[in-house]
Enzyme design. Structure first.
Site, PDB file in Angstrom:
ATOM      1  N   SER A  37       3.317   8.079   5.690  1.00 34.36           N
ATOM      2  CA  SER A  37       3.432   7.502   7.024  1.00 34.36           C
ATOM      3  C   SER A  37       4.803   6.867   7.264  1.00 34.36           C
ATOM      4  O   SER A  37       5.018   6.227   8.282  1.00 34.36           O
ATOM      5  CB  SER A  37       2.301   6.496   7.282  1.00 34.36           C
ATOM      6  OG  SER A  37       2.314   5.463   6.332  1.00 34.36           O
TER       7      SER A  37
ATOM      8  N   HIS B 114      -0.617   4.527  10.399  1.00 31.41           N
ATOM      9  CA  HIS B 114      -0.687   4.514   8.936  1.00 31.41           C
ATOM     10  C   HIS B 114      -2.090   4.907   8.453  1.00 31.41           C
ATOM     11  O   HIS B 114      -2.244   5.753   7.577  1.00 31.41           O
ATOM     12  CB  HIS B 114      -0.315   3.134   8.390  1.00 31.41           C
ATOM     13  CG  HIS B 114      -0.621   2.992   6.935  1.00 31.41           C
ATOM     14  ND1 HIS B 114       0.166   3.535   5.938  1.00 31.41           N
ATOM     15  CD2 HIS B 114      -1.675   2.413   6.294  1.00 31.41           C
ATOM     16  CE1 HIS B 114      -0.386   3.282   4.756  1.00 31.41           C
ATOM     17  NE2 HIS B 114      -1.498   2.607   4.945  1.00 31.41           N
TER      18      HIS B 114
ATOM     19  N   HIS C  17      -4.043   7.965   5.643  1.00 33.88           N
ATOM     20  CA  HIS C  17      -5.166   7.898   4.698  1.00 33.88           C
ATOM     21  C   HIS C  17      -6.254   8.937   4.941  1.00 33.88           C
ATOM     22  O   HIS C  17      -6.894   9.398   4.001  1.00 33.88           O
ATOM     23  CB  HIS C  17      -5.844   6.517   4.772  1.00 33.88           C
ATOM     24  CG  HIS C  17      -5.091   5.434   4.066  1.00 33.88           C
ATOM     25  ND1 HIS C  17      -5.105   5.278   2.699  1.00 33.88           N
ATOM     26  CD2 HIS C  17      -4.286   4.438   4.536  1.00 33.88           C
ATOM     27  CE1 HIS C  17      -4.366   4.234   2.356  1.00 33.88           C
ATOM     28  NE2 HIS C  17      -3.848   3.703   3.458  1.00 33.88           N
TER      29      HIS C  17
ATOM     30  N   GLU D 273      -1.577   4.463  -2.189  1.00 28.20           N
ATOM     31  CA  GLU D 273      -0.493   4.159  -1.257  1.00 28.20           C
ATOM     32  C   GLU D 273       0.825   4.854  -1.602  1.00 28.20           C
ATOM     33  O   GLU D 273       1.519   5.331  -0.713  1.00 28.20           O
ATOM     34  CB  GLU D 273      -0.257   2.641  -1.157  1.00 28.20           C
ATOM     35  CG  GLU D 273      -1.415   1.858  -0.533  1.00 28.20           C
ATOM     36  CD  GLU D 273      -1.624   2.125   0.959  1.00 28.20           C
ATOM     37  OE1 GLU D 273      -0.843   2.867   1.576  1.00 28.20           O
ATOM     38  OE2 GLU D 273      -2.611   1.590   1.507  1.00 28.20           O
TER      39      GLU D 273
END
Ligand code: PHE
Ligand code: CO
Length: 316
Positions: free
Chosen positions: A222, A155, A160, A203
């Site tokens: 993700s 993730h 990110h 997010e």
């Protein structure tokens, strides 16, 4: 997902889990938050134990990498894919933080630092404010391929890190960190409002690009299921970015989002969040929160969700 709930109460330590295979991440405490009990880890920055990753762990990376890159074709925003390629991320092996840092330092001056997992809020904000992005060093187990509740290396790195190469987005992340330090010094409610902004942009954000909607949020990119759901399902709302509206909107932590917010560009995000939030926090304190699935009169609606399959229990 980087969740950093406000008003967290520190409670007794919980037992170590067996999340890591090469060695154990160290949980120091758990916090009772608006998301239930969340494990919190030591604030220590750790060297990525790259040589200790097992064949299985590299394979988990490869499986997830291949699968997501396929799903993200035509779904992720172009910067996301381009930047993964600039980093040279590939299914061949778990990337080395050191190698990514060379590319990152030259481009935007950011650095990745290895951590054991979710950090206490202030430690997390302090990293971002100083252009350090904390990356969980361990990767999920094979049986967690489709879903893991807490952020792992896949993730954090896959999701990110690519946009940290994007100057405007990288500046947004730093500004968020500084804003977090400030909100932390105001009150827990300011943090609740700021956390919602992170949730619905970093997010779970969507962006308008090439005449359609694309994904930029890390929690979406993700996840195979949510990559498809966020763009193609009739169930969720897709609503134009609106700062104070987002800050009032509760969200889901255990199901797909009921609402996604759409930006026109990263510049729009940067410009909208440039003003000092202090007076805004005060105004928001006087306004009720909005349920995750609600559509309001003033919303700029790209798609009104059918609500199909929505859980009726509480949003956080
Ligand atoms: N302008 C915000 C503030 O005062 C800081 C911020 C910038 C927060 C970007 C989030 C994102 O407090
Ligand atoms: Co995250």
């Amino acid at each position: 997902m980087r969740s950093h709930a406000a008003g967290a109460k520190v409670t007794a330590p919980i037992p170590h889990s067996s999340l890591a295979m090469s060695s154990q991440p160290r949980r120091v405490e758990s916090q009772h938050t608006d998301k239930g009990y969340v494990p919190i880890y030591t604030t220590a920055v750790v060297d990525q134990p790259w040589a200790d990753y097992t064949k299985t762990e590299h394979e988990t990376w490869a499986t997830l990498f291949r699968r997501q890159r396929e799903v993200l074709k035509g779904r992720a925003c172009r910067e996301f894919i381009d930047n993964q390629e600039r980093f040279g991320m590939s299914p061949d092996a778990i990337p080395r933080f050191e190698e990514l840092n060379e590319v990152l330092m030259k481009a935007t001056g950011w650095q990745l630092v290895g951590v054991e997992g979710l950090l206490p809020e202030l430690a997390f904000f302090d990293h971002l404010a100083n252009k350090r992005f904390p990356v969980t060093w361990w990767i999920r187990k094979p049986e967690q391929i489709d879903y893991i509740a807490e952020p792992d290396l896949f993730h954090d790195l896959f999701g990110h890190v690519p946009l940290l190469l994007e100057p405007v987005f990288a500046d947004y992340m730093q500004a968020y960190g500084r804003g977090g330090v400030k909100a932390h010094g105001i009150d827990p409610n300011a943090l609740v409002h700021l956390t919602r902004l992170y949730w619905y942009t970093v997010e779970f954000g969507l962006i308008r690009q090439d005449g359609g909607l694309r994904i930029y949020g890390s929690g979406i990119v993700s996840s195979k299921g949510e990559s498809i759901h966020s763009l193609e399902s009739p169930a969720p709302n897709r609503i134009g970015f609106d700062l104070s509206r987002i800050m009032r909107t509760r969200y889901r932590i255990d199901t797909y989002q009921k609402t996604y917010f759409v930006i026109d560009s990263f510049e729009q995000l940067m410009d909208a969040t440039r003003p000092d939030f202090t007076p805004l926090y005060r105004e928001l304190d006087a306004q009720p929160a909005i349920a995750a699935g609600d559509v309001l009169d003033g919303d700029s609606v790209f798609h009104r969700g059918s609500g199909e399959g929505w859980a009726t229990d509480g949003d956080v």
